[in-house]
Design a protein around this motif. Sequence first.
Motif, PDB file in Angstrom:
ATOM      1  N   ASN A 140      79.367  34.252  10.500  1.00 19.84           N
ATOM      2  CA  ASN A 140      80.390  35.136  10.316  1.00 19.84           C
ATOM      3  C   ASN A 140      80.963  35.436   9.041  1.00 19.84           C
ATOM      4  N   LEU A 141      80.132  36.514   8.407  1.00 23.88           N
ATOM      5  CA  LEU A 141      80.375  36.890   7.032  1.00 23.88           C
ATOM      6  C   LEU A 141      81.567  37.889   7.289  1.00 23.88           C
ATOM      7  N   SER A 142      81.709  38.486   8.024  1.00 22.76           N
ATOM      8  CA  SER A 142      82.645  39.614   7.980  1.00 22.76           C
ATOM      9  C   SER A 142      84.138  38.926   8.166  1.00 22.76           C
ATOM     10  N   ASP A 143      84.148  37.661   8.711  1.00 24.23           N
ATOM     11  CA  ASP A 143      85.600  36.859   8.629  1.00 24.23           C
ATOM     12  C   ASP A 143      85.879  36.323   7.349  1.00 24.23           C
ATOM     13  N   ALA A 144      85.123  36.213   6.385  1.00 28.79           N
ATOM     14  CA  ALA A 144      85.370  35.480   5.128  1.00 28.79           C
ATOM     15  C   ALA A 144      86.015  36.398   3.911  1.00 28.79           C
ATOM     16  N   ASP A 145      86.684  35.838   3.180  1.00 24.64           N
ATOM     17  CA  ASP A 145      87.245  36.631   2.208  1.00 24.64           C
ATOM     18  C   ASP A 145      86.179  36.618   0.678  1.00 24.64           C
ATOM     19  N   ILE A 146      85.626  35.590   0.489  1.00 27.90           N
ATOM     20  CA  ILE A 146      84.568  35.294  -0.411  1.00 27.90           C
ATOM     21  C   ILE A 146      83.198  34.939   0.082  1.00 27.90           C
ATOM     22  N   ILE A 147      82.242  36.059  -0.021  1.00 29.27           N
ATOM     23  CA  ILE A 147      80.899  35.565   0.579  1.00 29.27           C
ATOM     24  C   ILE A 147      79.964  35.226  -0.723  1.00 29.27           C
ATOM     25  N   CYS A 148      79.464  33.990  -0.495  1.00 30.35           N
ATOM     26  CA  CYS A 148      78.668  33.602  -1.453  1.00 30.35           C
ATOM     27  C   CYS A 148      77.343  33.495  -1.424  1.00 30.35           C
ATOM     28  N   TYR A 149      76.375  33.801  -2.472  1.00 29.78           N
ATOM     29  CA  TYR A 149      75.098  33.777  -2.404  1.00 29.78           C
ATOM     30  C   TYR A 149      74.857  32.296  -2.360  1.00 29.78           C
ATOM     31  N   ASP A 150      73.552  31.979  -1.981  1.00 28.07           N
ATOM     32  CA  ASP A 150      73.155  30.410  -1.788  1.00 28.07           C
ATOM     33  C   ASP A 150      72.381  29.907  -2.818  1.00 28.07           C
ATOM     34  N   GLY A 151      72.980  29.898  -4.179  1.00 32.26           N
ATOM     35  CA  GLY A 151      72.571  29.331  -5.468  1.00 32.26           C
ATOM     36  C   GLY A 151      73.373  28.243  -5.899  1.00 32.26           C
ATOM     37  N   PHE A 152      72.746  27.228  -6.645  1.00 32.33           N
ATOM     38  CA  PHE A 152      73.505  26.312  -7.117  1.00 32.33           C
ATOM     39  C   PHE A 152      72.795  25.626  -8.276  1.00 32.33           C
ATOM     40  N   CYS A 153      73.537  24.686  -9.034  1.00 31.47           N
ATOM     41  CA  CYS A 153      73.113  23.958 -10.391  1.00 31.47           C
ATOM     42  C   CYS A 153      72.589  22.635  -9.735  1.00 31.47           C
ATOM     43  N   SER A 154      71.552  22.530 -10.184  1.00 31.03           N
ATOM     44  CA  SER A 154      70.703  21.338  -9.665  1.00 31.03           C
ATOM     45  C   SER A 154      71.280  19.990 -10.361  1.00 31.03           C
ATOM     46  N   VAL A 155      71.903  20.025 -11.732  1.00 30.69           N
ATOM     47  CA  VAL A 155      72.422  19.037 -12.129  1.00 30.69           C
ATOM     48  C   VAL A 155      73.614  18.644 -11.356  1.00 30.69           C
ATOM     49  N   HIS A 156      74.418  19.688 -11.117  1.00 31.42           N
ATOM     50  CA  HIS A 156      75.527  19.309 -10.513  1.00 31.42           C
ATOM     51  C   HIS A 156      75.759  19.065  -9.114  1.00 31.42           C
ATOM     52  N   GLN A 157      74.422  18.965  -8.506  1.00 34.73           N
ATOM     53  CA  GLN A 157      74.209  18.604  -7.161  1.00 34.73           C
ATOM     54  C   GLN A 157      73.940  16.871  -7.081  1.00 34.73           C
ATOM     55  N   LEU A 158      73.606  16.454  -8.278  1.00 28.63           N
ATOM     56  CA  LEU A 158      73.303  15.062  -8.036  1.00 28.63           C
ATOM     57  C   LEU A 158      74.497  14.174  -8.077  1.00 28.63           C
ATOM     58  N   PHE A 159      75.879  14.375  -7.954  1.00 25.49           N
ATOM     59  CA  PHE A 159      76.833  13.662  -7.912  1.00 25.49           C
ATOM     60  C   PHE A 159      77.228  13.626  -6.374  1.00 25.49           C
ATOM     61  N   SER A 160      77.679  12.364  -6.054  1.00 25.56           N
ATOM     62  CA  SER A 160      77.869  12.115  -4.613  1.00 25.56           C
ATOM     63  C   SER A 160      79.173  11.529  -4.260  1.00 25.56           C
ATOM     64  N   VAL A 161      79.650  11.794  -3.024  1.00 26.84           N
ATOM     65  CA  VAL A 161      81.107  11.227  -2.892  1.00 26.84           C
ATOM     66  C   VAL A 161      80.847   9.373  -2.691  1.00 26.84           C
ATOM     67  N   ASP A 162      79.660   9.195  -2.614  1.00 30.33           N
ATOM     68  CA  ASP A 162      79.322   7.595  -2.742  1.00 30.33           C
ATOM     69  C   ASP A 162      79.639   7.068  -4.121  1.00 30.33           C
ATOM     70  N   ASP A 163      79.309   7.984  -5.170  1.00 31.06           N
ATOM     71  CA  ASP A 163      79.419   7.714  -6.718  1.00 31.06           C
ATOM     72  C   ASP A 163      80.821   7.430  -6.755  1.00 31.06           C
ATOM     73  N   ILE A 164      81.754   8.411  -6.240  1.00 31.36           N
ATOM     74  CA  ILE A 164      82.977   8.354  -6.234  1.00 31.36           C
ATOM     75  C   ILE A 164      83.925   7.294  -6.008  1.00 31.36           C
ATOM     76  N   ARG A 165      83.238   6.804  -4.637  1.00 32.26           N
ATOM     77  CA  ARG A 165      83.878   5.824  -4.081  1.00 32.26           C
ATOM     78  C   ARG A 165      83.585   4.285  -4.883  1.00 32.26           C
ATOM     79  N   PHE A 166      82.242   4.205  -5.164  1.00 33.04           N
ATOM     80  CA  PHE A 166      81.600   3.211  -6.166  1.00 33.04           C
ATOM     81  C   PHE A 166      82.602   3.118  -7.422  1.00 33.04           C
ATOM     82  N   TYR A 167      82.897   3.907  -7.943  1.00 33.03           N
ATOM     83  CA  TYR A 167      83.677   3.886  -9.045  1.00 33.03           C
ATOM     84  C   TYR A 167      85.303   3.262  -8.732  1.00 33.03           C
ATOM     85  N   ARG A 168      85.890   4.162  -7.784  1.00 33.86           N
ATOM     86  CA  ARG A 168      87.365   3.951  -7.688  1.00 33.86           C
ATOM     87  C   ARG A 168      87.350   2.409  -6.975  1.00 33.86           C
TER      88      ARG A 168
END
Length: 332
Positions: free
Chosen positions: A186-214
């Motif tokens: 439903n693209l028409s319902d969205a305010d911001i419509i994003c292209y499906d690109g990403f930074c491969s480096v910043h995809q390396l971080f996980s919620v598990d990493d956060i929980r490990f450090y906490r």
Amino acid sequence: MTDNTEELKAKIRALKEKLSVTVVAHFYQRDEVFDMGDITGDSLELAKKTMADDSEFVVFCGVGFMGQSVKVLSPEKRVVMPKIACCAMARMIDSLYFDESVKKMEEAGIAETNILPITYINSNADVKAKVGKMGGMVCTSSNAKTIIETALEEGKKILFVPDRCLGQNIANMMGLKSAVIGIDDNLSDADIICYDGFCSVHQLFSVDDIRFYRKKYPGILIAVHPECDPAIVAEADFTGSTSQLIKYIAELPEDQKVAVGTEFNLVNRLRPKNTYVLSSTKPECPTMNETTLEDLYNTLKSIDEGEPINEIHVDEETRKWAKVALDRMMAL
């Protein structure tokens, strides 16, 4: 530090003294290359500072779209790069993919006249030019929220390229609805419509990493870049651009532990104590790390010999419209 490294640095300094050059280095560059920079910073800082520089040559240590941006904003400058490394995110979109994204929005019932495109600065000049022609503008991670707030005043749908994570994170921050082309129906319902690109480096971080450090360090703070997945940003204590992360961490009490979710070279140059990389693997950008000290020396030597290598050129039509998109950002 090897003798060869010190010897190369001495030769580089001598050539910098001799030539009308300014060496520009992004925060993600290798330490030894970063140390040689006359101007250092993140994308927005480098764009601004380089415009004010009066050297004949800009030697840009970074990735290709950054050198292009300098040439677009300052066409009179001769811009050369020790390595024309290609940002993986920037490579995910070109002018044809941009046109296809507009078409997908039209197929979803959104008229082209009701689309306002915004491109993250991590895009090549041809994409910036397409955005400029459609009345849109460029943003960086530090000013994306301001740019999107201004764009929404026109009452149009935002097409945000190429980083879906930055677009989604800004939408979440503003209480807006986002959708990703090719993933959400439903693209028409969205305010911001994003292209499906990403930074491969910043995809390396996980919620598990956060929980490990906490768990390991009770009371630790988590600071991440907005190119991270929205699930990471939702769990973090602070989200900000490269410059904003540096400022945030510098102002923390010395004994406050912090785990940082961004590129390794930057994190490694932050406070010597109580600062950790938020990843079980080394989050190092391969293209930012392509440039070596020897590459920088060879580039300066080529200028000295009157045959500059890896000079950046942008055709006039592309430059004209890409500059329109960049100027709209600068005006804000």
